[in-house]
Motif scaffolding. Sequence first.
Motif, PDB file in Angstrom:
ATOM      1  N   GLY A 103       1.043  -1.035   0.028  1.00 36.02           N
ATOM      2  CA  GLY A 103      -0.001   0.154   0.034  1.00 36.02           C
ATOM      3  C   GLY A 103       0.688   1.202   0.231  1.00 36.02           C
ATOM      4  N   SER A 104       0.437   2.372  -0.185  1.00 34.38           N
ATOM      5  CA  SER A 104       0.721   3.245  -0.578  1.00 34.38           C
ATOM      6  C   SER A 104      -0.653   4.439  -0.701  1.00 34.38           C
ATOM      7  N   PHE A 105       0.347   5.788   0.110  1.00 35.98           N
ATOM      8  CA  PHE A 105      -0.623   7.357   1.281  1.00 35.98           C
ATOM      9  C   PHE A 105       0.055   8.521   1.272  1.00 35.98           C
ATOM     10  N   VAL A 106      -0.849   9.011   0.697  1.00 27.41           N
ATOM     11  CA  VAL A 106      -0.227  10.500   1.338  1.00 27.41           C
ATOM     12  C   VAL A 106      -1.580  10.841   1.997  1.00 27.41           C
ATOM     13  N   ASP A 107      -0.490  12.121   2.504  1.00 22.24           N
ATOM     14  CA  ASP A 107      -1.816  12.464   3.875  1.00 22.24           C
ATOM     15  C   ASP A 107      -1.609  14.168   4.559  1.00 22.24           C
ATOM     16  N   ASN A 108      -2.005  14.652   4.465  1.00 26.13           N
ATOM     17  CA  ASN A 108      -2.649  16.151   5.431  1.00 26.13           C
ATOM     18  C   ASN A 108      -2.790  16.258   6.872  1.00 26.13           C
ATOM     19  N   ASP A 109      -3.348  15.127   7.698  1.00 24.64           N
ATOM     20  CA  ASP A 109      -3.759  15.243   8.654  1.00 24.64           C
ATOM     21  C   ASP A 109      -2.779  15.069   9.659  1.00 24.64           C
ATOM     22  N   PRO A 110      -2.479  15.331  11.122  1.00 21.59           N
ATOM     23  CA  PRO A 110      -1.785  15.063  11.589  1.00 21.59           C
ATOM     24  C   PRO A 110      -1.997  13.886  12.643  1.00 21.59           C
ATOM     25  N   ILE A 111      -2.556  12.676  12.102  1.00 24.64           N
ATOM     26  CA  ILE A 111      -2.378  11.049  12.863  1.00 24.64           C
ATOM     27  C   ILE A 111      -2.964  10.699  11.257  1.00 24.64           C
ATOM     28  N   PHE A 112      -2.431   9.425  10.937  1.00 21.81           N
ATOM     29  CA  PHE A 112      -3.086   8.968   9.782  1.00 21.81           C
ATOM     30  C   PHE A 112      -2.650   6.942  10.296  1.00 21.81           C
ATOM     31  N   ILE A 113      -3.918   6.733  10.323  1.00 25.35           N
ATOM     32  CA  ILE A 113      -4.490   5.369  11.147  1.00 25.35           C
ATOM     33  C   ILE A 113      -5.011   4.455  10.071  1.00 25.35           C
ATOM     34  N   LYS A 114      -4.216   3.149   9.823  1.00 27.33           N
ATOM     35  CA  LYS A 114      -4.632   1.925   8.589  1.00 27.33           C
ATOM     36  C   LYS A 114      -4.288   0.837   9.486  1.00 27.33           C
ATOM     37  N   SER A 115      -4.749  -0.137   8.298  1.00 26.67           N
ATOM     38  CA  SER A 115      -4.519  -1.715   9.102  1.00 26.67           C
ATOM     39  C   SER A 115      -4.633  -2.216   7.324  1.00 26.67           C
ATOM     40  N   PHE A 116      -3.980  -3.469   7.856  1.00 26.71           N
ATOM     41  CA  PHE A 116      -4.106  -4.449   7.115  1.00 26.71           C
ATOM     42  C   PHE A 116      -3.495  -6.047   8.115  1.00 26.71           C
ATOM     43  N   ASN A 117      -4.283  -6.954   6.702  1.00 25.38           N
ATOM     44  CA  ASN A 117      -4.008  -8.148   7.240  1.00 25.38           C
ATOM     45  C   ASN A 117      -2.759  -8.762   6.923  1.00 25.38           C
ATOM     46  N   VAL A 118      -1.293  -8.997   7.507  1.00 21.92           N
ATOM     47  CA  VAL A 118      -0.052  -9.520   7.194  1.00 21.92           C
ATOM     48  C   VAL A 118      -0.207 -11.005   6.848  1.00 21.92           C
ATOM     49  N   PRO A 119       0.159 -11.007   5.167  1.00 20.33           N
ATOM     50  CA  PRO A 119       0.097 -12.272   4.836  1.00 20.33           C
ATOM     51  C   PRO A 119       0.969 -13.382   5.746  1.00 20.33           C
ATOM     52  N   LYS A 120       2.397 -12.680   5.554  1.00 28.47           N
ATOM     53  CA  LYS A 120       3.176 -13.894   7.069  1.00 28.47           C
ATOM     54  C   LYS A 120       4.034 -13.437   7.156  1.00 28.47           C
ATOM     55  N   ALA A 121       4.841 -14.278   8.352  1.00 30.87           N
ATOM     56  CA  ALA A 121       5.555 -13.284   9.304  1.00 30.87           C
ATOM     57  C   ALA A 121       6.488 -13.249   9.052  1.00 30.87           C
ATOM     58  N   ASP A 122       6.968 -11.691   9.242  1.00 35.30           N
ATOM     59  CA  ASP A 122       8.255 -10.855   8.131  1.00 35.30           C
ATOM     60  C   ASP A 122       8.323  -9.611   8.904  1.00 35.30           C
ATOM     61  N   THR A 123       9.038  -8.814   8.465  1.00 36.11           N
ATOM     62  CA  THR A 123       9.700  -7.692   8.773  1.00 36.11           C
ATOM     63  C   THR A 123       8.987  -6.650   7.656  1.00 36.11           C
ATOM     64  N   TYR A 124       8.051  -5.726   8.291  1.00 37.42           N
ATOM     65  CA  TYR A 124       7.204  -4.633   7.307  1.00 37.42           C
ATOM     66  C   TYR A 124       8.048  -3.055   7.252  1.00 37.42           C
ATOM     67  N   SER A 125       8.678  -2.980   6.244  1.00 42.27           N
ATOM     68  CA  SER A 125       8.979  -1.346   6.370  1.00 42.27           C
ATOM     69  C   SER A 125       7.706  -0.398   5.612  1.00 42.27           C
ATOM     70  N   PHE A 126       7.612   0.835   6.587  1.00 44.22           N
ATOM     71  CA  PHE A 126       7.066   2.219   6.805  1.00 44.22           C
ATOM     72  C   PHE A 126       7.655   2.833   5.985  1.00 44.22           C
ATOM     73  N   ASN A 127       7.892   3.514   4.985  1.00 44.89           N
ATOM     74  CA  ASN A 127       8.992   4.665   4.069  1.00 44.89           C
ATOM     75  C   ASN A 127       7.865   5.947   4.060  1.00 44.89           C
ATOM     76  N   ILE A 128       8.189   6.513   5.102  1.00 44.69           N
ATOM     77  CA  ILE A 128       7.335   7.692   5.215  1.00 44.69           C
ATOM     78  C   ILE A 128       8.540   8.715   4.968  1.00 44.69           C
ATOM     79  N   GLU A 129       7.858   9.811   3.591  1.00 43.54           N
ATOM     80  CA  GLU A 129       8.435  11.076   3.489  1.00 43.54           C
ATOM     81  C   GLU A 129       7.800  11.345   3.032  1.00 43.54           C
ATOM     82  N   ASN A 130       8.195  12.786   4.045  1.00 40.73           N
ATOM     83  CA  ASN A 130       8.449  14.154   4.314  1.00 40.73           C
ATOM     84  C   ASN A 130       8.315  15.100   2.592  1.00 40.73           C
ATOM     85  N   LYS A 131       6.576  15.344   2.595  1.00 37.44           N
ATOM     86  CA  LYS A 131       6.525  15.992   1.302  1.00 37.44           C
ATOM     87  C   LYS A 131       5.960  17.128   1.550  1.00 37.44           C
ATOM     88  N   GLY A 132       5.933  17.766   2.775  1.00 37.97           N
ATOM     89  CA  GLY A 132       6.250  19.437   3.357  1.00 37.97           C
ATOM     90  C   GLY A 132       7.278  20.192   3.067  1.00 37.97           C
TER      91      GLY A 132
END
Length: 203
Positions: A103-132
């Motif tokens: 998933g990829s998302f763009v948000d302009n609010d102070p807090i952004f919350i989502k969820s998804f079902n992880v398909p397998k045990a793994d390490t997931y990376s959340f890449n946060i880009e400051n577009k401001g």
Amino acid sequence: MKKRGPIIAIAGAVMIVMAASIAYSVMPKTSLGSGGGNFFPSPESLFDSVSDKVSIDAGNVYTFSHTVNAAQIPLMWGVHVVDYNPNDSVAISITNIFGDKFGSFVDNDPIFIKSFNVPKADTYSFNIENKGKEPITVVMLFTENPEQSKALTDPNSPFVKNILPLAEAGFLLIIGIIVIISGTLLGVLDWRKGKNPSSGRYV
């Protein structure tokens, strides 16, 4: 039968009094000695895992990692911009070590919350880009199996101690108002029928 309207209205009034009592019993607990600052839970208190605060300069990307040890479970995650300004914007992309995208998302609010079902045990990376245009300070929030999170199961959590009782009081208040209105209308109808016996028998 002519008293059914007032009886129903009184029942509604009792519900409203109960709602007020519940709200009153909750509010003073947080106002004494703390100024009420801990009454509403912070976003961080709703998650089981919270990262350190990280400063991200404009145009830069920072990667947060979270390891899930079980497959096919819901993972609720959030990004909280601690020093939020109206012009702040972040782009979030989720991947794993194999490069799979979740998933990829763009948000302009102070807090952004989502969820998804992880398909397998793994390490997931959340890449946060400051577009401001200004640096921002963010924290990442994670909870596996949100329904079993501490925020919902710990009886001493702000959510359970404060928010749930207020929600119950609000629900009871709404029902009480509806019952009072229904009782009042029914009382008026009964009164009119009593003034006009020829209108028919009561049901």
